[in-house]
Structure formats: structure tokens, C-alpha cells
Design a protein around this motif. Structure first.
Motif, PDB file in Angstrom:
ATOM      1  N   GLN B 105     -80.873  38.573  57.394  1.00  0.00           N
ATOM      2  CA  GLN B 105     -80.286  37.473  58.176  1.00  0.00           C
ATOM      3  C   GLN B 105     -79.831  37.963  59.547  1.00  0.00           C
ATOM      4  OE1 GLN B 105     -77.581  34.718  55.782  1.00  0.00           O
ATOM      5  NE2 GLN B 105     -77.840  36.449  54.388  1.00  0.00           N
ATOM      6  N   GLU B 106     -79.200  39.114  59.591  1.00  0.00           N
ATOM      7  CA  GLU B 106     -78.712  39.636  60.867  1.00  0.00           C
ATOM      8  C   GLU B 106     -79.870  39.994  61.798  1.00  0.00           C
ATOM      9  OE1 GLU B 106     -74.452  41.554  59.386  1.00  0.00           O
ATOM     10  OE2 GLU B 106     -75.789  42.702  60.680  1.00  0.00           O
ATOM     11  N   LEU B 196     -86.537  27.283  55.348  1.00  0.00           N
ATOM     12  CA  LEU B 196     -85.405  26.605  55.995  1.00  0.00           C
ATOM     13  C   LEU B 196     -84.245  27.576  56.223  1.00  0.00           C
ATOM     14  CD1 LEU B 196     -84.222  23.842  56.905  1.00  0.00           C
ATOM     15  CD2 LEU B 196     -83.332  23.565  54.596  1.00  0.00           C
ATOM     16  N   ILE B 197     -83.944  28.363  55.206  1.00  0.00           N
ATOM     17  CA  ILE B 197     -82.825  29.306  55.317  1.00  0.00           C
ATOM     18  C   ILE B 197     -83.118  30.370  56.371  1.00  0.00           C
ATOM     19  CG2 ILE B 197     -81.641  31.185  54.092  1.00  0.00           C
ATOM     20  CD1 ILE B 197     -81.737  29.372  51.573  1.00  0.00           C
ATOM     21  N   LEU B 198     -84.314  30.952  56.332  1.00  0.00           N
ATOM     22  CA  LEU B 198     -84.640  32.003  57.290  1.00  0.00           C
ATOM     23  C   LEU B 198     -84.673  31.447  58.716  1.00  0.00           C
ATOM     24  CD1 LEU B 198     -87.389  34.051  55.380  1.00  0.00           C
ATOM     25  CD2 LEU B 198     -84.941  34.526  55.583  1.00  0.00           C
ATOM     26  N   THR B 199     -85.172  30.245  58.873  1.00  0.00           N
ATOM     27  CA  THR B 199     -85.188  29.617  60.204  1.00  0.00           C
ATOM     28  C   THR B 199     -83.762  29.368  60.688  1.00  0.00           C
ATOM     29  OG1 THR B 199     -87.247  28.506  59.604  1.00  0.00           O
ATOM     30  CG2 THR B 199     -86.118  27.713  61.573  1.00  0.00           C
ATOM     31  N   SER B 200     -82.912  28.898  59.782  1.00  0.00           N
ATOM     32  CA  SER B 200     -81.510  28.641  60.148  1.00  0.00           C
ATOM     33  C   SER B 200     -80.834  29.916  60.629  1.00  0.00           C
ATOM     34  CB  SER B 200     -80.716  28.113  58.951  1.00  0.00           C
ATOM     35  OG  SER B 200     -81.313  26.984  58.409  1.00  0.00           O
ATOM     36  N   CYS B 201     -81.183  31.034  59.997  1.00  0.00           N
ATOM     37  CA  CYS B 201     -80.538  32.301  60.337  1.00  0.00           C
ATOM     38  C   CYS B 201     -80.843  32.743  61.758  1.00  0.00           C
ATOM     39  CB  CYS B 201     -80.957  33.394  59.354  1.00  0.00           C
ATOM     40  SG  CYS B 201     -80.276  33.128  57.713  1.00  0.00           S
ATOM     41  N   VAL B 202     -81.946  32.268  62.304  1.00  0.00           N
ATOM     42  CA  VAL B 202     -82.272  32.600  63.695  1.00  0.00           C
ATOM     43  C   VAL B 202     -81.234  31.997  64.634  1.00  0.00           C
ATOM     44  CG1 VAL B 202     -83.972  32.292  65.540  1.00  0.00           C
ATOM     45  CG2 VAL B 202     -84.748  32.754  63.205  1.00  0.00           C
ATOM     46  N   PHE B 203     -80.767  30.804  64.282  1.00  0.00           N
ATOM     47  CA  PHE B 203     -79.852  30.066  65.157  1.00  0.00           C
ATOM     48  C   PHE B 203     -78.390  30.182  64.737  1.00  0.00           C
ATOM     49  CE2 PHE B 203     -83.320  28.148  67.336  1.00  0.00           C
ATOM     50  CZ  PHE B 203     -84.310  27.960  66.393  1.00  0.00           C
ATOM     51  N   VAL B 204     -78.176  30.369  63.432  1.00  0.00           N
ATOM     52  CA  VAL B 204     -76.818  30.411  62.894  1.00  0.00           C
ATOM     53  C   VAL B 204     -76.603  31.774  62.255  1.00  0.00           C
ATOM     54  CG1 VAL B 204     -75.178  29.324  61.310  1.00  0.00           C
ATOM     55  CG2 VAL B 204     -76.973  27.941  62.385  1.00  0.00           C
ATOM     56  N   PHE B 205     -75.606  32.492  62.716  1.00  0.00           N
ATOM     57  CA  PHE B 205     -75.364  33.837  62.196  1.00  0.00           C
ATOM     58  C   PHE B 205     -75.118  33.789  60.695  1.00  0.00           C
ATOM     59  CE2 PHE B 205     -74.382  38.221  62.568  1.00  0.00           C
ATOM     60  CZ  PHE B 205     -73.337  38.496  61.693  1.00  0.00           C
ATOM     61  N   ARG B 206     -75.957  34.564  59.933  1.00  0.00           N
ATOM     62  CA  ARG B 206     -75.784  34.680  58.481  1.00  0.00           C
ATOM     63  C   ARG B 206     -75.585  33.311  57.810  1.00  0.00           C
ATOM     64  NH1 ARG B 206     -73.852  39.496  55.385  1.00  0.00           N
ATOM     65  NH2 ARG B 206     -74.379  41.307  56.615  1.00  0.00           N
ATOM     66  N   ALA B 207     -76.489  32.385  58.090  1.00  0.00           N
ATOM     67  CA  ALA B 207     -76.323  31.022  57.572  1.00  0.00           C
ATOM     68  C   ALA B 207     -76.228  30.993  56.050  1.00  0.00           C
ATOM     69  CB  ALA B 207     -77.483  30.149  58.046  1.00  0.00           C
ATOM     70  N   PHE B 208     -77.082  31.760  55.377  1.00  0.00           N
ATOM     71  CA  PHE B 208     -77.053  31.752  53.913  1.00  0.00           C
ATOM     72  C   PHE B 208     -75.754  32.372  53.403  1.00  0.00           C
ATOM     73  CE2 PHE B 208     -78.501  31.763  49.661  1.00  0.00           C
ATOM     74  CZ  PHE B 208     -78.165  32.977  49.106  1.00  0.00           C
ATOM     75  N   CYS B 209     -75.385  33.467  53.974  1.00  0.00           N
ATOM     76  CA  CYS B 209     -74.159  34.187  53.621  1.00  0.00           C
ATOM     77  C   CYS B 209     -72.930  33.282  53.707  1.00  0.00           C
ATOM     78  CB  CYS B 209     -73.977  35.295  54.647  1.00  0.00           C
ATOM     79  SG  CYS B 209     -73.547  36.869  53.997  1.00  0.00           S
ATOM     80  N   ARG B 210     -72.848  32.569  54.802  1.00  0.00           N
ATOM     81  CA  ARG B 210     -71.648  31.796  55.095  1.00  0.00           C
ATOM     82  C   ARG B 210     -71.566  30.527  54.263  1.00  0.00           C
ATOM     83  NH1 ARG B 210     -72.287  31.310  61.433  1.00  0.00           N
ATOM     84  NH2 ARG B 210     -70.409  30.042  61.418  1.00  0.00           N
ATOM     85  N   PHE B 211     -72.730  29.887  54.027  1.00  0.00           N
ATOM     86  CA  PHE B 211     -72.674  28.540  53.455  1.00  0.00           C
ATOM     87  C   PHE B 211     -73.150  28.441  52.015  1.00  0.00           C
ATOM     88  CE2 PHE B 211     -71.537  27.743  57.566  1.00  0.00           C
ATOM     89  CZ  PHE B 211     -72.557  27.721  58.506  1.00  0.00           C
ATOM     90  N   LEU B 212     -74.002  29.369  51.560  1.00  0.00           N
ATOM     91  CA  LEU B 212     -74.646  29.178  50.255  1.00  0.00           C
ATOM     92  C   LEU B 212     -74.495  30.330  49.264  1.00  0.00           C
ATOM     93  CD1 LEU B 212     -78.081  27.557  51.295  1.00  0.00           C
ATOM     94  CD2 LEU B 212     -76.134  26.417  50.204  1.00  0.00           C
ATOM     95  N   CYS B 213     -74.208  31.529  49.725  1.00  0.00           N
ATOM     96  CA  CYS B 213     -74.314  32.675  48.819  1.00  0.00           C
ATOM     97  C   CYS B 213     -73.184  32.714  47.803  1.00  0.00           C
ATOM     98  CB  CYS B 213     -74.349  33.984  49.595  1.00  0.00           C
ATOM     99  SG  CYS B 213     -74.589  35.407  48.492  1.00  0.00           S
ATOM    100  N   PRO B 214     -73.493  32.534  46.519  1.00  0.00           N
ATOM    101  CA  PRO B 214     -72.437  32.543  45.506  1.00  0.00           C
ATOM    102  C   PRO B 214     -71.888  33.947  45.250  1.00  0.00           C
ATOM    103  CG  PRO B 214     -74.588  32.227  44.487  1.00  0.00           C
ATOM    104  CD  PRO B 214     -74.819  32.260  45.953  1.00  0.00           C
ATOM    105  N   LEU B 215     -72.681  34.965  45.576  1.00  0.00           N
ATOM    106  CA  LEU B 215     -72.189  36.333  45.386  1.00  0.00           C
ATOM    107  C   LEU B 215     -71.095  36.640  46.419  1.00  0.00           C
ATOM    108  CD1 LEU B 215     -72.667  38.756  43.549  1.00  0.00           C
ATOM    109  CD2 LEU B 215     -74.364  39.599  45.178  1.00  0.00           C
ATOM    110  N   GLY B 216     -71.325  36.184  47.643  1.00  0.00           N
ATOM    111  CA  GLY B 216     -70.289  36.313  48.670  1.00  0.00           C
ATOM    112  C   GLY B 216     -69.040  35.533  48.296  1.00  0.00           C
ATOM    113  N   ALA B 217     -69.248  34.364  47.684  1.00  0.00           N
ATOM    114  CA  ALA B 217     -68.101  33.560  47.234  1.00  0.00           C
ATOM    115  C   ALA B 217     -67.294  34.331  46.196  1.00  0.00           C
ATOM    116  CB  ALA B 217     -68.593  32.234  46.656  1.00  0.00           C
TER     117      ALA B 217
END
Lengths: 46, 307
Positions: B105-106, B196-217
Motif C-alpha cells: 500500500q505504501e 479497487l483497494i489497490l487503486t484506492s491506495c494510490v490516492f489514499v494513504f494505506r486505504a485498506f489498513c485504515r478502513f478495512l483491515c481487521p488485523l489492524g483493528a
């Protein structure tokens, strides 16, 4: 010892205990059994 | 004149080495088969699909879901204990340093485009991952456990690491034509989600990490207790907010459940109030027990760089 440190120590001890109990009750074996097969759900086939 | 590439940071090197270490079974990439050795009873701390041909360890999230799904027969002591220990020792340092999908993502975010800054909306969206944790990682497997049907909900319907590292790397190998022949609706749903997730990460820093990752939660729940990570010396902090402004994550305070301990805040704190610590040991930043340097940006009057 502060309350936070005491809580950390208690949870850490609990974590260790759970891992040991998990190994003894076959939990680690279950993890291995699942991980050594291709996960059809993970790759979108299941 | 050839422009020299900047030297990768220590954090970036650790991310790269851990991604390589998690996926050190190089023979698997060559042969299109997964590793089946005993190391796979050990969970890696970050998100790394165990169906990746290179994976040498088990995915903690997949293991948790399967343990929940089998909890009618056997309590999930092992994986709960492992996740508890990971969280207490490392917390979301795992996200910032030891997660291959976080690294991906980074790197995507480095593609030069306009970026979507963090906002009150992104802060609200950061709570969605707790819902993903409750519903897909715990709820769905637990529900189906009552019917004796193992169903890892997050793996099956969402996990982009499974699609990228497992599905694509396995299916693209010439030896796995049989797998390619079995693709259906679920695969294309997950593939679309991955794009969708990988494309979002281009524009939004760590989009999956911040909004969806249950492990991060999950690790975020133990953020305040974690031994390792970025900590603030409250006696030196003046609440200037520079750390919050520079942080790319949706934190309310340095080191909270959204912090991935990247250390950007350490560099901007004029009062040297922030350091990266393992317990009392300072690994980066100023040791709170030592006086400030002579002629440094701040002195004990706290006047800082405004002098």
C-alpha cells in the motif's frame, strides 16, 4: 508496579498460558493442517 | 546528470526484509506449489496469505477465523494466545514495520498523483474495520460453526492479500491450469475488490489498513498496552499539534489505535517529546532522562524554535 504494567504482565502471562494450552489441545496442529493445504476460500474458489 | 535514489529508511528496509522472510519459500514461486512444512504451524504477525506459494508461516487472520469456525469442537486457545502476545509486544508496530500488504500500500501511494488528505470523514471510515472484524472474522465463522461448516468470512469475501498473494501467484503459474478452470463469481468479486483497494491506495494513504483491515483493528485494541512503539513524553509535549498534522493516519493522539508507528512525528516534534521505545529503552528520538543538546531547537524553558 503501576496498574498498566500489572495489567500488561497479567495479559502477557495469559497469552503464554493460552499458547501452551492451545498447543496441548491441538490448536497449533489445526493451524498447520489448514495452512499446508491451498485455501480455496482465500483464492476465491470456495 | 543521474539523480541518486534516496536511501531507504530503516523502517522501509525492515518492511522489505520481513516481506521476504514471510515468503522465503522461493521454490514455491518456481513450482507453483505452497510450502507444507512444519513452520506453517507458526503464525506470522502481519497479513500474509498462507496460500501464497512463498509463504513459510500461517496467516494470523485466516488461522483465527478457522479456529472460531472450529470452536464448537476445540476452544481457540492457540491463536488467541498468539494474537494477544503479538499485540502486547508489538501492537500496530506490526502494521508499520512487519506487514507485507502494508508495504504494498505504501509503495502504491508513492505513485505521483493528487492525494486524498485525511479528514473527519476518513476518521469515521476508520471505524469500519472494527465492523469487518466483528462480522467477517468473528461473526460469520461463529455462525457457521453452529452448523459445523467452517467458513472464514473475511478470507472468502474480502481479503485482498489472499487474492493478490494466493490466487494470482498460484493461478498465473503454468502448472495450475486446473485452478484457473475453477474460477467463478467469488473469484471475480474478490479480484474486483482487490483492484479497487489497490487503486484506492494510490490516492489514499494505506486505504485498506485504515478502513478495512481487521488485523489492524485487533492490534489497535491493544495499542495503549503495546511494549514497542512511538510514545510521547507528556512533560515535554506542548500540544502544538505538529505531530497530528504530519501523521498520514487518522490518529487522535500519537500512539493511539490508529497509529502505525511510522515515526514521522518524531522528526517534526520541535520539543523532542516523541520517541520510539521498547519499554524504557529508547530506540529512536530523545531519551527523556537526558537533557537537551546545547544550542538545540528547544531548551528547558520550552520556548522552542520560536526564539
Amino acid at each position: 508496579m503501576t496498574r498498566k504494567r500489572a495489567l500488561w504482565a497479567a495479559l502477557f502471562a495469559l497469552g503464554l498460558l493460552l499458547v501452551v494450552l492451545g498447543v496441548l489441545n491441538g490448536g497449533a496442529r489445526d493451524v498447520l493442517a489448514k495452512a499446508v493445504k491451498i485455501c480455496s476460500e482465500c483464492i476465491g474458489l470456495g | 546528470m543521474v539523480k541518486k535514489l534516496p536511501r531507504p529508511s530503516t523502517r522501509r528496509l525492515i518492511q522489505l526484509y520481513s516481506a521476504l522472510l514471510y515468503n522465503a519459500h522461493l521454490k514455491g514461486f518456481a513450482e507453483g506449489e505452497i510450502y507444507t512444512g512444519p513452520l506453517k504451524s507458526v503464525c506470522v504477525p502481519g497479513l500474509n496469505c498462507y496460500s501464497c506459494p512463498g509463504a513459510v508461516g500461517a496467516c494470523p487472520l485466516g488461522s483465527l477465523q478457522n479456529a472460531v469456525a472450529a470452536s464448537a469442537d476445540r476452544p481457540a486457545f492457540y491463536i488467541v494466545g498468539v494474537l494477544l502476545l503479538f499485540g502486547l509486544l508489538l501492537g500496530r508496530v506490526i502494521c508499520g514495520f512487519l506487514c507485507p500488504f502494508g508495504l504494498i500500500q505504501e509503495l502504491l501511494h508513492k505513485i505521483p498523483t493528487r492525494k486524498v488528505p485525511k479528514s473527519p470523514l476518513t476518521r469515521r471510515l476508520s471505524r469500519v474495520k472494527y465492523g469487518v472484524l466483528l462480522l467477517f472474522v468473528i461473526g460469520i465463522p461463529a455462525w457457521f460453526a453452529l452448523r459445523r461448516l467452517p467458513l472464514p468470512g473475511f478470507c472468502k469475501f474480502i481479503c485482498p492479500a489472499g487474492t493478490l498473494e494466493g490466487a494470482l501467484l498460484l493461478m498465473l503459474h503454468p502448472a495450475n491450469e486446473a485452478l484457473r478452470a475453477m474460477t467463478g463469481g467469488i473469484f471475480w468479486w474478490k479480484f474486483s475488490l482487490l483492484v479497487l483497494i489497490l487503486t484506492s491506495c494510490v490516492f489514499v494513504f494505506r486505504a485498506f489498513c485504515r478502513f478495512l483491515c481487521p488485523l489492524g483493528a485487533l492490534y489497535g485494541l491493544m495499542a495503549r498496552l503495546a511494549l514497542l512503539g512511538v510514545k510521547v513524553d507528556r512533560s515535554r509535549c506542548t500540544d502544538c499539534g505538529a505531530c497530528l498534522r504530519v501523521c498520514p493516519m487518522d490518529i487522535r493522539a500519537v500512539g493511539d489505535s490508529e497509529c502505525v508507528h511510522c515515526g514521522k512525528c518524531i522528526d517534526v516534534c520541535r520539543f523532542q517529546a516523541i520517541s520510539f521505545r521498547a519499554g524504557k529503552l529508547v530506540l529512536r528520538g530523545r531519551d527523556p532522562s537526558t537533557p537537551p543538546r546545547c544550542g538545540s531547537a528547544q531548551d528547558d524553558t520550552g520556548k522552542g524554535a520560536r526564539q
